[in-house]
Design an enzyme around this catalytic site. Structure first.
Site, PDB file in Angstrom:
ATOM      1  N   ASN A 181       0.878  -1.170   0.000  1.00  0.00           N
ATOM      2  CA  ASN A 181       0.000   0.000   0.000  1.00  0.00           C
ATOM      3  C   ASN A 181       0.921   1.226   0.000  1.00  0.00           C
ATOM      4  O   ASN A 181       1.445   1.620   1.043  1.00  0.00           O
ATOM      5  CB  ASN A 181      -0.891  -0.030   1.246  1.00  0.00           C
ATOM      6  CG  ASN A 181      -1.868   1.135   1.275  1.00  0.00           C
ATOM      7  OD1 ASN A 181      -1.817   2.024   0.417  1.00  0.00           O
ATOM      8  ND2 ASN A 181      -2.751   1.136   2.256  1.00  0.00           N
ATOM      9  N   ARG A 218      -2.297  -2.098  -3.688  1.00  0.00           N
ATOM     10  CA  ARG A 218      -3.532  -1.320  -3.557  1.00  0.00           C
ATOM     11  C   ARG A 218      -3.408  -0.064  -4.437  1.00  0.00           C
ATOM     12  O   ARG A 218      -2.412   0.661  -4.348  1.00  0.00           O
ATOM     13  CB  ARG A 218      -3.729  -0.899  -2.109  1.00  0.00           C
ATOM     14  CG  ARG A 218      -4.914   0.001  -1.944  1.00  0.00           C
ATOM     15  CD  ARG A 218      -4.734   0.980  -0.827  1.00  0.00           C
ATOM     16  NE  ARG A 218      -5.885   1.861  -0.753  1.00  0.00           N
ATOM     17  CZ  ARG A 218      -5.884   3.004  -0.106  1.00  0.00           C
ATOM     18  NH1 ARG A 218      -4.812   3.415   0.513  1.00  0.00           N
ATOM     19  NH2 ARG A 218      -6.955   3.745  -0.090  1.00  0.00           N
ATOM     20  N   HIS A 247     -12.809   2.988  -0.879  1.00  0.00           N
ATOM     21  CA  HIS A 247     -12.899   1.927   0.142  1.00  0.00           C
ATOM     22  C   HIS A 247     -13.550   0.656  -0.418  1.00  0.00           C
ATOM     23  O   HIS A 247     -14.076  -0.154   0.340  1.00  0.00           O
ATOM     24  CB  HIS A 247     -13.764   2.358   1.356  1.00  0.00           C
ATOM     25  CG  HIS A 247     -13.154   3.394   2.233  1.00  0.00           C
ATOM     26  ND1 HIS A 247     -13.914   4.365   2.836  1.00  0.00           N
ATOM     27  CD2 HIS A 247     -11.893   3.600   2.647  1.00  0.00           C
ATOM     28  CE1 HIS A 247     -13.137   5.139   3.577  1.00  0.00           C
ATOM     29  NE2 HIS A 247     -11.900   4.700   3.475  1.00  0.00           N
ATOM     30  N   ARG A 264     -12.338  15.794   7.018  1.00  0.00           N
ATOM     31  CA  ARG A 264     -13.046  16.164   5.778  1.00  0.00           C
ATOM     32  C   ARG A 264     -14.484  16.548   6.095  1.00  0.00           C
ATOM     33  O   ARG A 264     -15.123  15.940   6.954  1.00  0.00           O
ATOM     34  CB  ARG A 264     -13.055  14.996   4.789  1.00  0.00           C
ATOM     35  CG  ARG A 264     -11.697  14.627   4.281  1.00  0.00           C
ATOM     36  CD  ARG A 264     -11.831  13.530   3.216  1.00  0.00           C
ATOM     37  NE  ARG A 264     -10.553  12.880   3.021  1.00  0.00           N
ATOM     38  CZ  ARG A 264     -10.384  11.550   3.019  1.00  0.00           C
ATOM     39  NH1 ARG A 264     -11.412  10.737   3.181  1.00  0.00           N
ATOM     40  NH2 ARG A 264      -9.193  11.048   2.837  1.00  0.00           N
ATOM     41  N   GLU A 278      -8.457  -5.268   4.308  1.00  0.00           N
ATOM     42  CA  GLU A 278      -8.251  -4.976   2.886  1.00  0.00           C
ATOM     43  C   GLU A 278      -7.037  -5.721   2.333  1.00  0.00           C
ATOM     44  O   GLU A 278      -7.051  -6.182   1.194  1.00  0.00           O
ATOM     45  CB  GLU A 278      -8.076  -3.464   2.694  1.00  0.00           C
ATOM     46  CG  GLU A 278      -9.390  -2.716   2.903  1.00  0.00           C
ATOM     47  CD  GLU A 278      -9.204  -1.261   3.294  1.00  0.00           C
ATOM     48  OE1 GLU A 278      -8.929  -1.016   4.488  1.00  0.00           O
ATOM     49  OE2 GLU A 278      -9.327  -0.383   2.441  1.00  0.00           O
TER      50      GLU A 278
END
Ligand code: ADP
Length: 402
Positions: free
Chosen positions: A7, A91, A181, A242, A386
């Site tokens: 990742n 990823r 996601h 955010r 993940e």
């Protein structure tokens, strides 16, 4: 079979080495501060060996060289030889409309990932650097596979992904909802179906991935049919820093009032808003909860906004799917924050959702059901993984080409 999962960000490279015979993590770690001074690698093995080494990483290539070195030598060694790694799975954040599933890396694939860099300027260029570096450090015979955050959402129908702006700009500038996601939403929904012994094709599920970044997805018959993040991960529910969805006119109004450039406005919405902006002191759900319990009104408000936002998505996505079988919570907040889960599910009996409040308190971080036995809609915590799904996709793809 051992698979290395990567990742990569612009200044970091996280990795996990997974044994696919029993899917256990052999070792994992992180190379930090690539391209800056003061780099370091932290590495942890399944046997509990932990090492931290200061090292300079001018580029991703040096980071790969170092992680290969720690995997094969020294105290943290877990491999006799690099050739024990059968494949590398990466990823990738943005696959846009070019990728609707994981694929084997070829020159054409790397060029395509690079061609959509404008849609994910902080991520895709870094992924390309990592893919190139990996090609340099590993033997060319070691297959590499890319797994996209956006791919799972490519099944979203056009009426759900198209924004109400002139259609030419969707065509020319690729302005549409992509969702993110995807690997997490796919993993937890598939895991849930397996745990309850049902075919995912027969289930309507809402997955709530709540962490620093949060997104909620409607999964009908195993396919994503809508998701809360949009063109970028800024859209949807309020997050750590955010804003989540806001009226686009407010962006223009604030830019004018505050004299912001587009970059400053982007920082404001992505890094200074959300929990941090509302509370004025933290982006972390644990701090929010503690301060709210001590009477801090703005912390209370931040938590209320998230809970209310999730509830609205649950209602909306139930309507979108024409029913609901299960709600799944995952991610740092989804797995750990009982008050967020409780607030998101309260007063939802009319929809068939009844939370067992004690189980909700007891089951933090563990996989399991938190709804009452008579709840028509099941509510579960399913910790995400993940990396494991990236490794599984990688294994499946390389088995096909063997
Ligand atoms: P990211 O989106 O960066 O992967 P995470 O999924 O780790 O982030 O989620 C971070 C959020 O999860 C933070 O708000 C944090 O408060 C919350 N969180 C993480 N771990 C715990 C924990 N053990 N207990 C309570 N909250 C946690």
């Amino acid at each position: 079979m051992k698979i290395l999962v990567i990742n990569a960000g612009s200044s970091s490279l996280k990795y996990q080495l997974i044994n696919m015979e029993d899917e256990h993590v052999i070792a994992k770690g992180n190379c930090e501060r690539i391209g800056a001074e003061g780099g370091r690698i932290s590495h942890k093995t399944a046997d509990g060996v932990e090492i931290k080494l200061d090292c300079e990483f001018p580029t991703h290539t040096e980071a790969f060289e170092k992680l290969v070195e720690v995997l094969t030598s020294g105290k943290g060694r877990v491999l006799d030889d690099l050739s024990e790694i059968s494949a590398v799975g990466h990823r990738i954040v943005q696959g846009a409309e070019l990728f609707s599933e994981s694929v084997l890396v070829t020159e054409e694939v790397i060029e395509k990932i690079s061609s959509i860099s404008e849609l994910a300027p902080l991520h895709n260029p870094a992924h390309v650097l990592a893919l190139r570096a990996c090609q340099k450090v590993f033997d060319p015979s070691v297959p590499q596979v890319v797994v996209f955050d956006t791919a799972f959402h490519q099944s979203i129908p056009d009426y759900a992904y198209t924004f109400g702006v002139p259609y030419e700009d969707y065509l020319e500038f690729h302005a549409r909802r992509y969702g993110f996601h995807g690997t997490s939403h796919r993993y937890v929904s598939q895991r849930y179906a397996k745990l309850i012994g049902k075919n995912i094709k027969d289930l309507k599920i809402i997955t709530c991935h709540l962490g620093n970044g949060s997104s909620i997805t409607a999964i009908n018959g195993g396919k994503s049919i809508d998701t809360s993040m949009g063109f970028t991960p800024l859209d949807g529910v309020i997050m750590g820093t955010r804003s989540g969805s806001i009226d686009a006119s407010l962006v223009l109004y604030l830019m004018e009032k505050k004299g912001f450039t587009p970059k400053e406005m982007s920082d404001y919405l992505n890094k200074k808003s959300g929990y941090l902006g509302i509370s004025g002191f933290t982006n972390d759900d644990r701090d929010i909860r503690k301060a709210a319990a001590e009477g801090n009104k703005r912390a209370q408000l931040a938590g209320d906004i998230l809970r209310y936002g999730i509830k609205k998505y649950i209602g909306a996505y139930t309507a979108a799917m024409g029913g609901l079988d299960a709600v799944i919570f995952t991610g740092g907040i989804g797995e750990n924050s009982a008050p967020v889960r409780e607030g998101a599910c309260d007063h939802m009996e009319y929809l068939g959702i009844k939370l067992d409040l004690q189980k909700n308190l007891d089951l933090n971080r563990k996989e399991g059901e938190i709804s009452t036995p008579d709840s028509k809609v099941k509510v579960w915590i399913v910790p995400t993984n993940e990396e494991l799904l990236i490794a599984r996709d990688t294994k499946e793809i390389i088995n096909k080409i063997k």
